[in-house]
Scaffold this active site. Structure first.
Site, PDB file in Angstrom:
ATOM      1  CD  GLU A 850      -2.428  -1.322   2.659  1.00  0.00           C
ATOM      2  OE1 GLU A 850      -3.593  -0.979   2.844  1.00  0.00           O
ATOM      3  OE2 GLU A 850      -1.704  -1.793   3.546  1.00  0.00           O
ATOM      4  CG  MET A 851       5.330   2.790   1.345  1.00  0.00           C
ATOM      5  SD  MET A 851       6.073   3.343  -0.161  1.00  0.00           S
ATOM      6  CE  MET A 851       6.728   1.856  -0.833  1.00  0.00           C
TER       7      MET A 851
END
Ligand code: FES
Ligand code: FES
Length: 889
Positions: A850-851
Site C-alpha cells: 500500500e505504501m
C-alpha cells in the site's frame, strides 16, 4: 436468427444466431472461451474483452456476430496453453506484467495484433495499440516491457530460456514467475464469472434510487409473471439476522424497513437468464417514503439530525491522540502552518465486477447440504462467519476464485450475501454477475476525510507540534470505518519525530455510499495533509523540502505519535539515496521553466513510514511434509493479484531447499485452510509469511530431532508431518488507549520517499505527471518484479487519486465517469531499492503493497505547487481546482 460461419482459433464453425448477439457472448457463454473478460458494461471502456478478428484487435462486446461472416477470430486460448504457451504469453509471465490477470488476455491479444504487423514497435506505438485496455494493478510499465520482450522473442534476438531464472538456482531475491501467471496468460484461470455451474440461474437485484427512505411496499406481481422468472426474494425470505456483520450488525443483505444510500439492495430476482432477471427486476415497484438525507458529516453531527441507525448515534466512533502539550508548543513555535485539507470519496476500482456463484452441494444421505459460495473474498473464514449469521445457515463453505484486483474493497463482502441467500431460498445454483454500475453501488468506497491541520516548527526548522481535527464520512454502514480513524492516528507522524501531538478523529454515519478499506486505508488521507503541510512549512521557513524532511526524521529510540518507540528507522538513508535524483530533477525543472511559456515544471516530495502488522495481529499457517518429499502450505491467504503465491513458494522452497515445483499451496477454501487474517494492510509477507517460516522451522526441528530426511523416516520416528506456524505481533493489546490515543502500534514499517516531476499547463490547469521516482526500503526483497509491480501499480493509483479519480454517488457509473487511469496517463517510473533487514521481518522482509499509494498524492500536489504556485489542498487536483488556486477562475 441468422446463419454465420466463423473460424475460431483455427476451427471453422457454423452458428445460427440472434442478430443482436455479440461476439463476447458467443465466446464466453456458448463456447466457454472465458479468456475474454467483461469489466465495463459493454460500453467499450475497459477493453478486457479484446480478441483478434481478421488480424485486428477488437472489443468483442461491441462486435455483432452476424457482422463477422467468414471472419477469423483468435482468442487467448487459441494462442497457447500453459504447457505450450505462445512467446507473447511467456513474455508477459517473465516480465512480471501479470498481477490479478483480469486484463491480461486482452493485453496479450492487443500485443499480438500489434507485433504481427510491427515486430519492433516503439513505446509510443505500444501505448497506441494498448490504449483501449485498462489495467488497475500494474501501472502499465511492465505491460509495455512485456510487449517489448515479446518483440525480442519473436524477432529471435533472445529466447525465453535466456530470461527465465534457473529454477534450481537461488529462490530468494530472484524473479521466479508467479505460479498463477501462466494460467492467467493463457486465459484458463477461472474468475467467478467464468465458473460454470450446471443449472445455474441468474440473479438480478433491485437497488434503491433513494439515499434515505422507508420502504412502504414492494410490488412484485408484474415481475412474477414475466418469462423465465424462478422467484423474487425480499428481506423476509432471509432466515438469519439479514445483517452482514464485520464489526457491527448494521448492513442488511436486503433492506427490510429502510434504505440508507443510493444503491442499497432491496429485492432480488432469480431467472433462467440474466436478461430475464434484469427485466423482471426493473418491473418490481418499490414504494418509498423519503426521509431526511444526511449528505455530509457536518449534517450528521447537527443537533437536530435524524439518526440513521436507530441503535447507534451518527457519531459512531471517535478517537483522540494526545502526547505532550501541542497547543503550548504551537503557541511558542517560530513557524506554524494552519489550514484545512480534504480528500475525496473514491472507488478502489478493481477491474472485475463483484461477481459471485453459489450453490448447494449435496452431502451424504440425511445430511444437510453444504452452501458453497465462490467469490472474491480476501478473508474467507471471517466472511464465512458473516454469511452464516446473516443467512441463518451453518453448513457453508467459502471458496476464493481468481480475483480481478481488490485494493481493499473485499475487506467486506457484497454479492456473496445475495447469491448465497438466493441459492438457499430457491434451492437452485445461482450466478450473480452484477454490472459495473451495480458493482459500484454494492461495494464500499474509500472514506473522504476533512482535516483541520496545524503544524509547527522552531527557528532551526525542527518540528514542534502537530494538531489535527478530522472528520471521516463513514457513509451508511460501518464496515471497517473505525480502522480508518485509528490507522490514521497510528501513522500520524509519518516519517518524523514530532514532540507534541493533539488529534481528534471522528467517524460519522451519513447517507452516502458506505466506506471500508481502500489501499492504505486511512494513512493516504492523513498523510496527504501532513506531507502538504511539511512543504508549506518548509516554504515558510525558507528551507529546502528534502532537507526539512531529513532533519526531522525520527531516529531509533524516539517515539511515533502513539508513543511507541522505534528500533529501526532507515528513512534518512532513503533521503540520501534520492538526493541526486532530486538535484537532477530540480535542475531540469529550472532549465525547463527558464524557457518561459504557460507550461511550468515542478518537483515535489512525499514521504511515509507505513505501518505493517498492527498491534494484536496474528497469523497461522500449517505446513505438512508430503509423502513425495514436497511441502504443502495451508493458509487462507488470498492472492487477488499482489503475488502472495510467489512469496509463499519462494520462501518455502528456500527454507526447505526444495524445487519450487515441490511446494503445494492450499489457500482458497475454508474447508482446507486455517484462518490467517485478511490479505490486507500489506501484512501478508510479514505476518503470514512469518507464520509459514515458523511452521517450517518446527517441521525442520522435528526432522532434525528424528534424524529424518524423508517423509517415511519422519513417520517411522513417530513424529507428526504437519506443523502449525504462528506469528504474533509483540503488542498483544489490539488498540491504542481510547482517551489518549497512545499505546501499541505497528511493529514494523516500510519506508518510502517519493519524488514527482510534473508539468502544469497554467492556462488550462491540466497536470501531467512526467515521472515518479520512489526510494523504498521494505527489507530484503523476495521477488524484485513483485516489489516493483506493487510500486508501479501503487504510483499509478496514487496519481489517479491525486489528479482525477472521484466517486460521486449517483453520477459515477462507469470507467469514464470514474476517470480511470489509462496507459496514456501512465508516467515514467524509477525505483531505488534499499534492503535493511527488519528485526522481526520474514527473512528480514516487511510489507510493501500500500505504501506508494500513500506518498504519491502529496508528492504530486507538492510538485504542482513547485511548478506554478498552486497549492491544491482538496483532492483531486482537477484542472478547475488548479486554475482556481491560481486565481484564474
Ligand atoms: S466489456 Fe468490452 S470494452 Fe468493456
Ligand atoms: S493485472 Fe491488469 S487489471 Fe489486474
Amino acid at each position: 436468427m441468422k446463419k454465420v460461419r466463423l473460424t475460431i482459433n483455427g476451427r471453422s464453425q457454423q452458428f445460427i444466431i440472434d442478430p443482436k448477439r455479440v461476439l463476447l457472448d458467443l465466446l464466453r457463454e456458448d463456447l466457454q472461451l472465458t479468456g475474454a473478460k467483461q469489466s465495463c458494461d459493454r460500453k467499450g471502456q475497459c477493453g478486457a474483452c479484446t480478441v483478434i478478428v481478421n488480424n485486428k484487435a477488437v472489443r468483442s462486446c461491441l462486435s455483432k456476430v452476424v457482422d463477422l461472416e467468414g471472419a477469423e477470430v483468435i482468442t487467448v486460448e487459441g494462442l497457447g496453453t500453459p504447457q505450450n504457451p505462445h512467446l507473447i504469453q511467456e513474455a508477459f509471465v517473465l516480465s512480471g506484467a501479470i498481477q490479478c490477470g483480469f486484463c491480461t488476455p486482452a493485453m496479450i491479444m492487443a500485443a499480438k495484433a500489434l507485433l504481427d504487423e510491427n515486430p519492433n514497435p516503439s513505446v509510443e506505438e505500444i501505448k497506441a495499440a494498448l490504449r483501449r485496455i485498462l489495467c488497475r494493478c500494474t501501472g502499465y510499465k511492465k505491460i509495455i516491457e512485456a510487449v517489448q520482450l515479446a518483440g525480442r522473442f519473436l524477432r529471435k534476438e533472445i529466447t525465453p530460456d535466456q530470461v527465465r531464472p534457473n529454477p534450481n538456482g537461488p529462490k530468494i531475491g530472484v524473479n521466479h514467475p508467479r505460479p498463477s501467471a501462466i494460467l492467467k496468460a493463457c486465459g484458463v484461470a477461472e474468475f467467478s464469472a467464468d465458473i460454470k455451474v450446471e443449472g445455474a440461474a441468474e440473479l438480478a437485484v433491485v437497488h434503491s434510487p433513494q439515499a434515505h427512505a422507508r420502504i412502504r411496499s414492494i410490488h412484485t406481481a408484474t415481475a412474477e409473471k414475466m418469462p423465465g422468472i424462478i422467484g423474487i426474494m425480499t428481506a423476509k425470505d432471509i432466515k438469519g439476522t439479514n445483517r452482514l456483520k464485520l464489526v457491527v450488525a448494521d448492513r442488511p443483505v436486503l433492506c427490510d424497513t429502510t434504505v440508507r444510500y443510493i444503491g442499497d439492495p432491496v429485492a432480488a430476482v432469480l431467472a433462467e437468464t440474466r436478461e430475464q432477471a434484469v427485466a423482471a427486476a426493473q418491473a418490481i415497484e418499490v414504494a418509498y417514503e423519503p426521509l431526511p438525507v444526511i449528505k455530509s458529516p457536518t449534517e450528521g453531527l447537527a443537533k437536530d439530525a435524524i439518526q440513521i441507525h436507530s441503535d447507534q448515534p451518527n457519531l459512531c466512533y471517535s478517537q483522540p491522540q494526545i502526547r505532550g502539550d501541542a497547543e503550548a508548543a504551537l503557541a511558542q513555535s517560530a513557524f506554524v502552518v494552519e489550514t484545512d485539507f480534504s480528500t475525496q470519496m473514491n472507488h478502489q476500482a478493481p477491474l472485475e465486477p463483484e461477481a459471485c456463484v453459489s450453490y448447494l452441494e449435496e452431502g451424504d444421505e440425511g445430511e444437510e447440504p453444504t452452501l458453497v459460495v465462490i467469490g472474491r473474498s480476501i478473508n474467507i473464514h471471517v466472511h464465512l462467519g458473516m454469511l452464516q449469521g446473516a443467512l441463518g445457515y451453518e453448513n457453508m463453505r467459502y471458496e476464493e476464485a481468481y480475483t480481478g484486483g481488490q485494493f481493499g474493497i473485499k475487506i467486506d463482502i457484497t454479492s456473496e450475501g445475495l447469491a448465497g441467500a438466493a441459492a438457499l431460498h430457491f434451492r437452485r445454483p445461482v450466478r450473480y454477475i452484477p454490472s459495473l454500475t451495480e458493482s459500484m453501488y454494492l461495494s464500499p468506497k474509500r472514506h473522504p476525510f476533512e482535516m483541520k491541520f496545524r503544524l509547527g516548527a522552531d527557528r532551526q526548522g525542527k518540528l514542534t507540534a502537530l494538531a489535527m481535527d478530522y472528520v471521516v464520512d463513514n457513509g451508511a454502514y460501518l464496515s471497517a470505518g473505525r480502522a480508518m480513524v485509528f490507522r490514521a492516528l497510528y501513522m500520524l507522524s509519518g516519517s518524523y519525530y514530532i514532540p507534541a501531538v493533539k488529534a481528534l478523529g471522528r467517524l460519522v454515519y451519513t447517507n452516502n455510499p458506505w466506506g471500508a478499506a481502500a489501499r492504505g486505508a486511512g494513512p493516504p488521507q492523513a498523510n496527504f495533509a501532513l506531507e502538504s503541510a511539511m512543504d508549506m512549512l518548509a516554504e515558510k521557513i525558507g528551507m529546502d523540502p528534502l532537507e526539512f524532511r531529513l532533519i526531522n526524521s525520527l531516529k531509533p529510540g524516539q517515539p511515533k505519535s502513539t508513543g511507541r518507540v522505534v528500533e529501526q528507522w532507515p528513512f534518512p538513508e532513503l533521503g540520501e539515496a534520492i538526493r541526486p535524483h532530486y538535484n537532477r530533477a530540480k535542475k531540469e525543472a529550472e532549465d525547463f521553466n527558464r524557457k518561459g511559456g504557460p507550461i511550468r515544471r515542478g518537483v515535489g516530495l512525499g514521504t511515509h513510514a507505513f505501518g505493517i502488522s498492527m498491534s494484536g495481529d496474528s497469523a497461522n499457517v500449517a505446513v505438512e511434509l508430503d509423502p513425495d518429499g514436497g511441502l504443502a502450505v495451508f493458509a487462507a491467504a488470498a492472492d487477488p493479484g499482489e503475488g502472495n503465491d510467489s512469496m509463499f513458494i519462494q520462501i518455502a522452497a528456500h527454507l526447505m531447499d526444495l524445487p519450487m515445483s515441490k511446494i503445494r499451496l492450499v489457500t482458497r477454501s475454508t474447508d482446507r485452510t486455517t484462518a490467517t487474517g485478511p490479505a490486507a494492510g500489506s501484512r501478508m509477507t510479514y505476518m503470514v509469511g512469518g507464520a509459514m517460516v515458523d511452521g517450517i522451522q518446527k517441521l525442520k526441528s522435528a526432522m532434525a530431532e528424528a534424524r529424518a530426511t524423508t517423509y517415511d523416516q519422519l513417520k517411522a520416528a513417530g513424529k507428526p508431518t504437519r506443523y502449525m506456524g504462528t506469528k504474533k505481533n509483540q503488542d498483544a493489546a489490539a488498540i491504542i488507549d481510547p482517551t489518549t490515543g497512545l499505546g501499541p502500534s505497528f511493529e514494523s514499517q516500510v519506508h518510502s520517499i517519493q519524488m514527482a516531476e510534473v508539468e502544469v499547463n497554467t492556462q488550462t490547469g491540466d497536470v501531467k505527471v512526467v515521472k515518479v521516482t520512489t526510494a523504498v526500503d521494505a527489507g530484503p526483497v523476495i521477488n524484485p518484479q513483485n516489489l516493483e509491480g506493487q510500486l508501479e501499480g501503487g504510483v499509478d493509483m496514487g496519481i489517479g487519486y491525486a489528479l482525477r479519480e472521484e466517486y460521486v454517488a449517483g453520477q459515477t457509473k462507469d470507467w469514464i465517469s470514474f476517470r480511470f487511469p489509462t496507459i496514456a496517463t501512465a508516467c515514467e517510473m524509477e525505483h531505488i531499492i534499499r534492503e535493511t533487514p527488519r528485526v522481526r521481518g520474514t527473512l528480514g522482509a516487511t510489507g510493501v503493497g500500500e505504501m506508494t499509494m500513500v506518498t504519491t498524492a502529496p508528492a504530486v500536489t507538492n510538485a504542482i505547487f513547485n511548478a506554478c504556485g498552486a497549492r491544491v489542498r482538496h483532492l483531486p487536483a482537477i484542472p478547475a481546482k488548479v486554475l482556481a488556486t491560481l486565481g484564474k477562475s
